[in-house]
Design an enzyme around this catalytic site. Structure first.
Site, PDB file in Angstrom:
ATOM      1  N   TYR A 123       0.914  -1.118  -0.247  1.00 34.48           N
ATOM      2  CA  TYR A 123       0.109   0.060   0.130  1.00 34.48           C
ATOM      3  C   TYR A 123       0.927   1.172  -0.008  1.00 34.48           C
ATOM      4  CZ  TYR A 123       1.162   0.858   5.060  1.00 34.48           C
ATOM      5  OH  TYR A 123       1.705   1.173   6.194  1.00 34.48           O
ATOM      6  N   ARG A 146       8.241   4.140  -4.576  1.00 35.68           N
ATOM      7  CA  ARG A 146       8.165   3.259  -3.694  1.00 35.68           C
ATOM      8  C   ARG A 146       7.170   2.232  -3.732  1.00 35.68           C
ATOM      9  NH1 ARG A 146       7.421   5.458   2.477  1.00 35.68           N
ATOM     10  NH2 ARG A 146       5.332   5.765   1.720  1.00 35.68           N
ATOM     11  N   ARG A 202      -7.791 -21.263  -1.407  1.00 36.91           N
ATOM     12  CA  ARG A 202      -6.895 -20.705  -0.435  1.00 36.91           C
ATOM     13  C   ARG A 202      -5.660 -21.417  -0.560  1.00 36.91           C
ATOM     14  NH1 ARG A 202      -4.560 -21.641   4.261  1.00 36.91           N
ATOM     15  NH2 ARG A 202      -3.897 -19.669   5.674  1.00 36.91           N
ATOM     16  N   HIS A 239      -1.174 -21.397  -0.472  1.00 39.41           N
ATOM     17  CA  HIS A 239      -0.097 -20.280   0.113  1.00 39.41           C
ATOM     18  C   HIS A 239       0.532 -19.982  -1.136  1.00 39.41           C
ATOM     19  CE1 HIS A 239       0.528 -20.768   4.596  1.00 39.41           C
ATOM     20  NE2 HIS A 239      -0.851 -21.417   4.384  1.00 39.41           N
ATOM     21  N   LYS A 257       6.407  -1.813   1.889  1.00 40.11           N
ATOM     22  CA  LYS A 257       5.288  -1.426   2.819  1.00 40.11           C
ATOM     23  C   LYS A 257       4.138  -2.451   2.384  1.00 40.11           C
ATOM     24  CE  LYS A 257       3.235   3.497   3.417  1.00 40.11           C
ATOM     25  NZ  LYS A 257       3.181   3.257   4.739  1.00 40.11           N
ATOM     26  N   LEU A 284      11.585   1.245   6.827  1.00 35.26           N
ATOM     27  CA  LEU A 284      10.968   1.679   5.578  1.00 35.26           C
ATOM     28  C   LEU A 284      11.333   3.300   5.117  1.00 35.26           C
ATOM     29  CD1 LEU A 284       8.342   0.976   3.721  1.00 35.26           C
ATOM     30  CD2 LEU A 284       7.233   2.968   5.020  1.00 35.26           C
TER      31      LEU A 284
HETATM   32  N1  PLP Z   1       8.019   3.896   8.690  1.00 32.74           N
HETATM   33  C1  PLP Z   1       6.979   3.245   8.855  1.00 32.74           C
HETATM   34  C2  PLP Z   1       6.802   1.940   9.448  1.00 32.74           C
HETATM   35  C3  PLP Z   1       5.540   3.841   8.435  1.00 32.74           C
HETATM   36  O1  PLP Z   1       4.291   2.956   8.453  1.00 32.74           O
HETATM   37  C4  PLP Z   1       5.573   4.932   7.649  1.00 32.74           C
HETATM   38  C5  PLP Z   1       4.468   5.625   7.315  1.00 32.74           C
HETATM   39  O2  PLP Z   1       3.302   5.283   7.533  1.00 32.74           O
HETATM   40  C6  PLP Z   1       6.985   5.804   7.801  1.00 32.74           C
HETATM   41  C7  PLP Z   1       8.057   4.938   8.236  1.00 32.74           C
HETATM   42  C8  PLP Z   1       6.841   7.182   7.132  1.00 32.74           C
HETATM   43  O3  PLP Z   1       6.866   7.015   5.631  1.00 32.74           O
HETATM   44  P1  PLP Z   1       6.240   8.049   4.781  1.00 32.74           P
HETATM   45  O4  PLP Z   1       7.011   9.588   5.280  1.00 32.74           O
HETATM   46  O5  PLP Z   1       6.438   7.952   3.558  1.00 32.74           O
HETATM   47  O6  PLP Z   1       4.779   8.431   5.053  1.00 32.74           O
END
Ligand code: PLP
Length: 290
Positions: free
Chosen positions: A36, A55, A104, A106, A151, A207
């Protein structure tokens, strides 16, 4: 929390959000098999559109899915969603899952069409009280998987970790692993140590935040020295300032950590500069094509 805006996008259709339905066999529902994005929208214009879609492509790549759309098609979907909702300041949520199979399994079947869903919610600026006082955070051991750079919609660990903050009324949980600060449960964490903005390096445990790069660019604008390096737990606890940054918040000072004051317990001077620079930058962006 304000209610979402009424119209959503689901697999090519524009629907009232309340009426949108997916199959219970969707792999997103059964396995959290999807990714997402959350894209802030200011003055009707997506902020850092390219970074979010870069991303998204990387996240899809990370789960071995092809990006279902060319960038121009994403652009058109986002533009129409905003226009149909008459959105000005909003958080646009976009999710792609590996779709619904009949069964379902895996191991994914090849050639199942993905499920693509998007909707938006109002995105108010932080309140005056929040900007004046900052927020409280707690720390917790990072219990997430080892591909936090994707993400993924598999957010159960993030949800539970965020919930650790709730009993004390704190608004974020800062995650620690092997004695180092990683990030927040839904934010990048920055610390000001000896006058330098310190941000941990991106890795498979963190992230790559889109707001993080905004913060770094703004630090350069306001001549705040910065470095990317690991931050120890002790450094976090002794930092003059701690900030959390994310598309939703967007850059907030943490003034209490585990019930103790960060610095003098008030938003610090470096944060104040960055926040002003952010407001200016956001206005500049509102005039640019996206
Ligand atoms: N780290 C995590 C785990 C997040 O869930 C998020 C945003 O939801 C971020 C960092 C920050 O990312 P962004 O600045 O792209 O929203």
């Amino acid at each position: 929390m304000a209610e979402p805006l009424p119209i959503c996008y689901l697999n090519g259709a524009w629907l009232p959000l309340r009426e949108a339905r997916i199959s219970p066999l969707d792999r997103g529902f059964l396995f959290a098999d999807g990714v997402y994005e959350v894209i802030p929208v200011y003055d009707g214009r997506p902020f850092r559109f390219a970074a979010h879609f870069d991303r998204l492509t990387r996240s899809l790549d990370g789960i071995r899915m092809r990006d279902p759309h060319e960038r121009a098609d994403w652009h058109a979907i986002v533009a129409e969603l905003l226009q149909r909702n008459d959105a000005t300041n909003a958080a646009l949520y976009l999710q792609v899952t590996r779709g619904a199979e009949y069964g379902r399994n895996h191991a994914p079947f090849p050639d199942v069409p993905p499920t693509i869903f998007a909707f938006c919610s109002p995105l108010p600026d932080p309140s005056a009280a929040t900007l004046e006082r900052g927020i409280a955070a707690v720390t917790a051991i990072d219990t997430r998987w080892s591909r936090c750079d994707i993400k993924s919609v598999a957010l159960l660990a993030n949800v539970l970790l965020r919930d650790d903050a709730t009993p004390s009324g704190a608004q974020e949980t800062i995650l620690l692993r092997d004695g180092l600060m990683m990030e927040g449960s839904s934010s990048t964490v920055h610390a000001v140590i000896d006058g330098v903005l310190v941000t941990p390096p991106n890795s498979e445990r963190i992230l790559p935040g889109t707001t993080r790069s905004v913060v770094e660019e703004l630090a350069d604008r306001v001549d705040l020295p910065r470095v990317t390096r690991p931050v120890t737990e002790a450094e976090l606890r002794n930092a003059a300032e701690v900030w959390v940054a994310s598309s939703g918040r967007p850059i907030l000072p943490v003034t209490q950590l585990d019930g103790r004051a960060v610095g003098d317990g008030k938003p610090g001077p470096a944060w104040r500069k960055i926040w002003q620079a952010f407001l200016v930058y956001r206005n500049e962006c509102a005039k640019l094509p996206w």
